[in-house]
Design a protein around this motif. Structure first.
Motif, mmCIF file in Angstrom:
data_model
loop_
_atom_site.group_PDB
_atom_site.id
_atom_site.type_symbol
_atom_site.label_atom_id
_atom_site.label_comp_id
_atom_site.label_asym_id
_atom_site.label_seq_id
_atom_site.Cartn_x
_atom_site.Cartn_y
_atom_site.Cartn_z
ATOM 1 N N THR A 92 0.857 -1.184 0.000
ATOM 2 C CA THR A 92 0.000 0.000 0.000
ATOM 3 C C THR A 92 0.893 1.234 0.000
ATOM 4 O O THR A 92 2.071 1.171 0.375
ATOM 5 C CB THR A 92 -0.901 0.065 1.244
ATOM 6 N N ALA A 93 0.320 2.353 -0.393
ATOM 7 C CA ALA A 93 1.096 3.583 -0.465
ATOM 8 C C ALA A 93 1.670 3.958 0.896
ATOM 9 O O ALA A 93 2.811 4.420 0.997
ATOM 10 C CB ALA A 93 0.221 4.715 -0.991
ATOM 11 N N LEU A 94 0.880 3.721 1.951
ATOM 12 C CA LEU A 94 1.359 4.099 3.278
ATOM 13 C C LEU A 94 2.575 3.246 3.663
ATOM 14 O O LEU A 94 3.528 3.736 4.284
ATOM 15 C CB LEU A 94 0.216 3.927 4.295
ATOM 16 N N GLU A 95 2.546 1.983 3.268
ATOM 17 C CA GLU A 95 3.714 1.129 3.520
ATOM 18 C C GLU A 95 4.931 1.661 2.782
ATOM 19 O O GLU A 95 6.056 1.647 3.309
ATOM 20 C CB GLU A 95 3.428 -0.317 3.078
ATOM 21 N N VAL A 96 4.715 2.127 1.576
ATOM 22 C CA VAL A 96 5.846 2.638 0.808
ATOM 23 C C VAL A 96 6.370 3.938 1.419
ATOM 24 O O VAL A 96 7.575 4.202 1.406
ATOM 25 C CB VAL A 96 5.453 2.818 -0.675
ATOM 26 N N GLU A 97 5.461 4.728 2.015
ATOM 27 C CA GLU A 97 5.933 5.917 2.744
ATOM 28 C C GLU A 97 6.957 5.496 3.801
ATOM 29 O O GLU A 97 7.977 6.146 3.997
ATOM 30 C CB GLU A 97 4.763 6.632 3.443
ATOM 31 N N ARG A 98 6.660 4.402 4.499
ATOM 32 C CA ARG A 98 7.590 3.931 5.528
ATOM 33 C C ARG A 98 8.857 3.387 4.895
ATOM 34 O O ARG A 98 9.958 3.588 5.416
ATOM 35 C CB ARG A 98 6.937 2.847 6.394
ATOM 36 N N LEU A 99 8.720 2.697 3.748
ATOM 37 C CA LEU A 99 9.905 2.120 3.098
ATOM 38 C C LEU A 99 10.877 3.196 2.628
ATOM 39 O O LEU A 99 12.092 3.032 2.726
ATOM 40 C CB LEU A 99 9.500 1.272 1.887
ATOM 41 N N VAL A 100 10.349 4.283 2.079
ATOM 42 C CA VAL A 100 11.259 5.310 1.544
ATOM 43 C C VAL A 100 11.776 6.213 2.667
ATOM 44 O O VAL A 100 12.705 6.990 2.452
ATOM 45 C CB VAL A 100 10.593 6.202 0.460
ATOM 46 N N ASN A 101 11.203 6.067 3.870
ATOM 47 C CA ASN A 101 11.581 6.947 4.958
ATOM 48 C C ASN A 101 12.909 6.502 5.577
ATOM 49 O O ASN A 101 13.098 5.336 5.911
ATOM 50 C CB ASN A 101 10.474 6.918 6.018
ATOM 51 N N ALA A 102 13.817 7.452 5.748
ATOM 52 C CA ALA A 102 15.151 7.127 6.253
ATOM 53 C C ALA A 102 15.086 6.510 7.641
ATOM 54 O O ALA A 102 15.963 5.744 8.027
ATOM 55 C CB ALA A 102 16.022 8.375 6.261
ATOM 56 N N SER A 103 14.058 6.830 8.413
ATOM 57 C CA SER A 103 13.959 6.217 9.737
ATOM 58 C C SER A 103 12.971 5.059 9.727
ATOM 59 O O SER A 103 12.512 4.610 10.769
ATOM 60 C CB SER A 103 13.555 7.268 10.776
ATOM 61 N N GLY A 104 12.648 4.580 8.544
ATOM 62 C CA GLY A 104 11.685 3.485 8.425
ATOM 63 C C GLY A 104 12.354 2.130 8.608
ATOM 64 O O GLY A 104 13.531 2.040 8.971
ATOM 65 N N PRO A 105 11.609 1.067 8.340
ATOM 66 C CA PRO A 105 12.077 -0.295 8.636
ATOM 67 C C PRO A 105 13.299 -0.719 7.814
ATOM 68 O O PRO A 105 14.023 -1.621 8.222
ATOM 69 C CB PRO A 105 10.864 -1.165 8.286
ATOM 70 N N THR A 106 13.530 -0.083 6.655
ATOM 71 C CA THR A 106 14.691 -0.455 5.843
ATOM 72 C C THR A 106 15.673 0.699 5.753
ATOM 73 O O THR A 106 16.543 0.721 4.892
ATOM 74 C CB THR A 106 14.247 -0.839 4.420
ATOM 75 N N GLU A 107 15.506 1.637 6.629
ATOM 76 C CA GLU A 107 16.338 2.842 6.637
ATOM 77 C C GLU A 107 16.358 3.533 5.276
ATOM 78 O O GLU A 107 17.378 4.042 4.823
ATOM 79 C CB GLU A 107 17.758 2.505 7.101
ATOM 80 N N GLY A 108 15.231 3.498 4.639
ATOM 81 C CA GLY A 108 15.088 4.242 3.398
ATOM 82 C C GLY A 108 15.518 3.498 2.153
ATOM 83 O O GLY A 108 15.411 4.009 1.036
#
Lengths: 303, 197, 667, 159
Positions: C372-388
């Motif tokens: 989902t788009a919201l998941e991708v927001e987290r994926l591209v986020n530098a502090s997200g689960p994959t560090e961006g």
């Protein structure tokens, strides 16, 4: 009122004969009565609807009227028959004028036999039209079936193929986009169900295979080629037209995809029958165009 | 090489046809199409069509009856209902295709030797006469009417069917043929197009 | 106002002097109602001394006309037939008071919303207008001079929802010196915006612009933050609400916790096992955790469903050991409640992203590559689960990405409305994904909706970066054969006029915005209305976009309709300003529609006592008595009084009877 | 948007006259919304605004019928949504009693209708209006002559 009335439809008396043979054998083996509806007529299929709508509705209605007299559910194994009968039920319910017109015409022209002799045929629209998949899984039940499986089809990788018309536009007994009834039934028969097969509800080309063969071959090639690529042993079907299209033209498919295509296409009732230990001949296995034996032997060796 | 100009003037439009078309489905649904194209995208036969269902319905709304009824689109529809269940505006596209087929056949705009039309006519003729359809005769009739040659390639299937006992030359038929025929004739006199939904 | 009983004053024959005004409202009324005919019909009604038609009665000249006529023609009652009283009743009452008579000597007739806009036949619409005007003329003769009631406004404000809307509203109010209670149900404020990476079209980092505001909220002396809290009850009325707030236990003493996070390290779970809510399950957390690094308050919480101590009572409780000097962990915490009094309320409960699992045909939850788009927001986020880093669930980096618009929007099978932000956030994600992966990106859209400042320019920029634009909704998503992990997207490319099949490694579903699942409960608690789709309904779509039908309750942000961050912040500011206007006015005037008892007629039967939901009726010396401060003016007791001793200002029995007879009097 | 044509103006000349009592917070606003949404419905009803459906005295209904109304519609907030907590429940209770009494007097049930219509349900308002007009048109004009004593009976209903 045990058992069901049975509406074979035209194809099950012809090219779909193995479907009828295996269906009757399976129900007999499960101890559930399936009695052919007296003097049923063609459901009209998709062709009649293209020519005359009122006549199409009338054709289906006569069957519904004949069937409702017993008070039992009507089993319609052919996807097209199943949908036409169900759609007609819905339209009769939703359109009072239509129902009145059909009822009047039918009472004036058609008869049925009851205790007092021949009487004008009446229509209430009270019968439930069921697909055998629905009946087997939701009435008879997977537990009952599993108990009677004597020869589970272990090691046989089967792709369930539902076709179109039992999931669209109506989907009364299954998920429209990812149906599971046949998956569960095949699993009960011990098959390895190929859940990754993506085209379980994609069109087989239906009557276009006769009218525009090139187009039909295109559609079937997609279905067969993908199944081969996924190492599928058998495609299981639930409709005579799907069966004929998928099986009958594999020579042409092979030319189209540039690969050998000898993929058995069996009715789910044939597979279930094998698992229940029914003699292959009684299931119409010998009527297959594509030899089934090599696959079954390979499985036997595997097991 | 002859070219067909892709231009239409207002004179090419048939407003009566457009009105007939948009009235096929209630609640003005056919006018509310948002052209998302999911009908065409989901159509297994769109790749063979002159134009997919989306474009066909747009032409129909605009009243280009000749383009619509003369297209191969309506004859390619296999009634798989993929478009119907996908449509975000809940347009029963398959039923609309049926209505267009009937209109083309009734109005004589259907291609004369088109196999789909021939199949439908052969089918309905058989059922009208005998109450049931027998595949062997359906195919034979189709071959005769649409030109035998294109079916030669299919002969293998026919032989296989005979070999495996899956095709019979006996006519299947019902007992009370007369009754059924009277019923069909009675409702035909009743006539009229029934609303799609 | 020296105005004696209505009937006896006036023009000599026992009826007051009435003026009738019929408004054209441009062509809004005049195109369906024969205004001139209605004006002439009014002329001949008993008591009417003057009847006029005018283009726009609500305009200054229209109002002046009424004022002049009151003076010049001695009008004692005024009837205006125009729009809904919800719109302009106040306008005309003020004009009439300016003209020198009691403002309640006025009756408004709704011939626009209830007549000209809903009918087509001019004769029928005009007949209806005549009936309604006749009823109003008959009614207004009985109007009594009244005075509006004044109620003081409590200056404290409750803001429900701690997303960007609630944060902005709370800060605006607090900066103006008002005491604010900010109630948030999650463990931290921040809302959806805290989950985003960059924001369109400027690509500012969401955290960079949001976290300073969150800190401001935390440090503001005028703001009380209550997280993990729900409003369970609202009582009272504008200016004087009583709100009951429930606090769910976080098993941490908020005052004692300093946010050192050592307890998380010390937890007996060596690594997290529970899907992390903030990262939408793309990472795992421990039973004791902080939702995200910048959370406000900077306080951990314990999830009792997964904490060993809660499940077995046999944990070593290493968290307590490590927190020995602060002693912030408290396994015995239970629900607590607060009751506060506030004068106004800002509802800013936000939205819920459409659940992509509802559309199995798009493969969410079935195929690994579908996000989902919201998941991708987290994926591209530098502090997200994959560090961006853009790493798929199967560990691959995508080479081709398809973004599918309108998932759960513009579809009668789900939500018919356009969610308004998806086109823009899809373009933004296309840009960010391309920047981070060099993948080929395909946007499957129906219509590209880029109405907003700098939006079209942003779309052109993304196009120039080479993103493929395919106009058509994807109809099928299925896995490619051969175990490639890719899925094939099939759609009509309606611009090319053909069907296309595109294998992609990653699918982004641009899910739409839906009302919160409990919007219905919130609506009930606050006595506001949900519009179609379940979003809260504003009082008027143009003229009162942040007000509700309940005075003193305002709306901010996506709980009212899908909207982007700039619009949300603007609306939050507007809601705060409306609340401030109310507070600074100091009091509110209420409709003088209270009930009262004519003591001589009261038989003391007590029927009314149990009927009043506000306990405004008491029995004094064997007679009913109504406390006008408590009475809200519903009139239920009036209808029920067997002896007719209870009356209602503005809705007197004879006024309503006159209306009934008036609408039915035509020949 | 589906639009029902004005159900009015029939050849036979009978146009039902309906008096509608709408509560200020829900149904009156639904009618406003129907207007701003430009929905079309039958023009037969005349709306009288009250603060709450609980204010609708059964005598108002009787008076309307006595004055020649062919039907009376009462519109209030949905159960649980009343602006005044419970006025609509009071309205419902009275409505049942009133309808029973009117039936005894020979007034067809369909002439008196209570509907919960929230401020957002403009479409429901339109449908109810059209349906009621069609139903009453089918019934024909009401001929009610209310005997005086029934007004006295009303006092019981009122409570």
């Amino acid at each position: 009122m045990s058992g069901y009335d049975y509406y074979p439809g035209c194809s099950l008396k012809g090219t779909g004969k193995p479907y009828e043979e295996s269906l009757l054998a399976v129900f007999e083996s499960l101890g559930v009565a399936l009695d052919e509806l007296d003097d049923w007529n063609c459901c009209g299929a998709t062709a009649y609807m293209a020519v005359d709508e009122m006549q199409a509705v009338a054709l289906a209605s006569r069957n519904l009227a004949l069937a409702e007299k017993s008070g039992r559910d009507l089993v319609a194994p052919c996807n097209a028959c199943w949908l036409v009968l169900n759609k007609t039920l819905g339209r009769l319910e939703g359109d009072v004028d239509l129902r009145d017109a059909i009822c009047a015409a039918m009472a004036a022209t058609c008869t049925t036999l009851n205790g007092e002799g021949r009487r004008p045929l009446t229509l209430e629209g009270s019968v439930a039209v069921r697909h055998p998949l629905d009946v087997l899984v939701n009435d008879i039940g997977l537990e009952t079936i599993e108990e009677k499986v004597v020869s589970p089809l272990e090691g046989l990788r089967v792709a369930p193929y539902y076709g179109c018309q039992i999931v669209r536009p109506l989907a009364p007994f299954d998920d429209q986009h990812d149906p599971q009834t046949m998956d569960r039934l095949l699993a009960a028969a011990g098959c390895e169900v190929a859940a990754d097969y993506p085209f379980k509800t994609r069109c087989c080309g239906a009557s276009q295979m006769m009218t525009m063969p090139d187009v039909g071959i295109d559609l079937v090639s997609l279905l067969i080629e993908d199944a081969i690529a996924r190492d599928i042993d058998v495609i299981a079907v639930a409709c005579p037209l799907c069966q004929f299209n998928l099986e009958g033209y594999q020579g042409k498919v092979a030319k189209r995809i540039g690969k050998e295509a000898k993929l058995p296409i069996l009715y789910f009732t044939q597979l279930l029958g094998l698992a229940l230990g029914i003699e292959p001949k009684r299931l119409g296995i010998q009527r297959s165009f594509v030899p089934v034996a090599p696959v079954l032997e390979r499985r036997a060796a595997h097991a | 090489m002859a070219t067909e100009p892709m231009i239409r003037t207002e004179a090419d439009r048939d407003p009566e046809f457009a009105d007939w078309f948009t009235d096929l489905v209630g609640e003005e649904k056919l006018r509310e199409c948002i052209h998302c194209g999911i009908c065409t995208g989901s159509c297994p036969l769109a790749s063979h069509m002159d134009f997919g269902p989306r474009k066909l319905m747009h032409l129909a709304r605009q009243g280009f009856s000749a383009d619509v009824l003369g297209s191969n689109t309506i004859w390619l529809c296999t009634s798989c209902y993929a478009c119907t269940v996908a449509c975000p505006e809940q347009i029963p596209v398959t039923d609309v295709m049926y209505a267009l087929k009937r209109r083309a056949i009734e109005g004589g705009q259907a291609p004369r030797k088109h196999p789909v039309v021939n199949l439908a006519k052969g089918f309905t003729g058989q059922v009208h006469r005998r109450g049931r359809m027998t595949e062997a005769y359906l195919i034979a009739g189709l071959a005769l009417r649409s030109g035998v040659l294109r079916y030669v390639g299919m002969a293998g299937v026919g032989w296989n069917s005979v070999r495996t006992g899956r095709i019979s030359l006996l006519h299947d038929q019902i007992e009370r043929k007369e009754e059924l025929r009277n019923l069909l004739d009675a409702v035909e006199q009743h006539g009229g197009e029934v609303a799609v939904r | 106002m020296p105005e004696p009983a209505a009937r006896t004053s006036g023009n000599g024959n026992g009826t007051p002097r009435i003026g009738v005004y019929v408004c054209h409202c441009g062509t809004n009324i005049a195109s369906t109602i024969d205004v001139a005919a209605a004006q002439r019909a009014a002329e001949s009604l008993p008591g009417v001394v003057l009847s006029r038609e005018y283009k726009y009665m609500c305009s200054d000249p229209g109002q002046e006309m009424i004022k002049d006529d009151i003076r010049d023609h001695g009008l004692e009652r005024v009837v205006v037939a125009s729009c809904s009283p919800c719109l302009h009743e106040e306008t005309f009452r003020t004009a009439i008071a300016d003209g020198g008579i009691n403002p309640y000597f006025f009756q408004m007739v709704n011939i626009r919303e209830h007549d000209s806009w809903v009918h087509k036949d001019m004769a029928a619409a005009t007949a209806k207008a005549n009936d309604l005007i006749r009823a109003a003329v008959r009614r207004v003769r009985f109007h009594q001079p009244l005075e509006a009631r004044r109620v003081p406004i409590d200056p404290k404000v409750l803001v429900l929802g701690g997303g960007i809307a609630g944060i902005h509203a709370a800060l605006t109010l607090a900066n103006a010196g008002k005491q604010v209670y900010l109630v948030e149900r999650e463990p931290s404020i921040g809302g959806h915006m805290a989950m985003f990476d960059k924001t369109f079209p400027t690509l500012d980092c969401a955290a960079c612009i949001l976290t300073p505001k969150m800190t401001q909220v935390r440090n503001h002396p005028n703001i009380t933050i209550w997280t993990m809290s729900d409003v369970v009850e609202v009582d009272g009325f504008v200016g004087n609400y009583k709100v009951k707030v429930k606090h769910r236990p976080r098993y941490i003493l908020e005052e004692a916790c300093v946010g050192c996070l050592e307890c998380i390290d010390a937890c007996v779970f060596r690594r997290g096992k529970t899907p992390d809510e903030f990262n939408l399950g793309l990472s795992k957390r421990k039973p004791i955790y902080i939702p995200f690094p910048q959370a406000v308050p900077q306080v951990v919480l314990i999830d009792p469903d997964t904490c060993i101590e809660f499940r077995t009572g046999k944990c070593k409780k290493t968290c307590i050991e490590v927190c020995a000097d602060r002693n912030a962990i408290d396994f015995t915490q239970t629900e607590t409640f607060d009751e506060v009094e506030v004068g106004s309320i800002v509802v800013a409960t936000g939205f819920k992203a459409f659940d992509a699992g509802r559309l199995p045909q798009y493969g969410y939850g079935r195929y690994d590559g579908v996000y989902t788009a919201l998941e991708v927001e987290r994926l591209v986020n530098a502090s997200g689960p994959t560090e961006g880093k853009i790493v798929l669930r199967d560990g691959r980096e995508p080479e081709r990405i398809g973004i599918i618009h309108c998932i759960g929007s513009r579809d009668k099978n789900t939500n018919v409305y356009c969610s308004r932000v998806c086109c823009m956030y899809s373009l933004k994600l296309a840009h960010l994904l391309q920047e981070k992966t060099n993948a080929e990106i395909y946007e499957f859209y129906i219509d590209m909706r880029t109405a907003g400042k700098g939006f079209e320019e942003f779309m052109l920029r993304v196009k120039s970066e080479g993103v493929h634009m395919i106009r058509g909704k994807v109809s099928d998503v299925y896995p490619e054969a051969g175990g490639t992990g890719r899925v094939v997207l099939q759609a009509e490319d309606s611009l090319a006029g053909m069907v296309r099949k595109i294998p992609v490694d990653m699918v982004v579903l641009a899910t739409g915005l839906e009302p919160q699942p409990d919007a219905e409960d919130v609506r009930r608690i606050f006595n506001i209305t949900c519009a179609g789709g379940g979003f809260f309904m504003e009082r008027h779509p143009k003229l009162a976009p942040v007000s509700t039908f309940t005075d003193g309750v305002f709306l901010a942000g996506a709980c009212q309709a899908p909207k982007d961050i700039p619009d949300t912040v603007a609306q939050a500011g507007a809601a705060a300003a409306e609340a401030l206007a109310l507070i600074d006015h100091g009091y509110i005037e209420l409709e003088p529609n209270t009930a009262y008892v004519v003591a001589e007629e009261c038989s003391g039967c007590k029927t009314c006592l149990g009927l009043c939901p506000f306990s405004a009726i008491t029995r004094v010396d064997g007679k009913a008595q109504i406390n006008p401060v408590l009475c809200k003016g519903c009139g239920t007791c009036v209808a029920a009084c067997p002896s007719g001793a209870i009356k209602q200002n503005l809705f007197e029995d004879e006024e309503i009877y006159e209306e009934i007879m008036g609408v039915l009097a035509h020949v | 948007m589906s639009e029902t044509h004005d159900a009015g103006q029939q050849v036979d000349g009978f146009e039902p006259r309906i008096v509608a009592f709408f509560c200020n917070w829900c149904t009156y606003l639904a009618a406003d919304l129907a207007g701003t949404s430009r929905m079309k419905y039958a023009p037969n009803a005349r709306v009288i605004r009250v603060m709450c459906s609980g204010r609708v005295d059964p005598q108002f209904v009787m008076e309307a019928l006595a004055q020649g109304a062919d039907g009376v519609l009462i519109g209030g907030c949905h159960p649980g949504d009343c602006h005044y907590q419970s006025g609509n429940y009071k309205a419902l209770r009275r409505y049942h009693l009133l309808r029973r009494m009117l039936t005894d007097l020979g007034v067809e049930e369909k002439r008196i209708r209570l509907e919960w219509i929230s401020a957002a349900e403009a479409d429901k308002l339109r449908d109810v209006m059209n349906e009621m007009v069609a139903e009453i048109r089918a019934l024909g004009p009401a001929h009610l002559e209310v005997p005086d004593e029934s007004f006295e009976e009303l006092e019981e209903v009122t409570v």
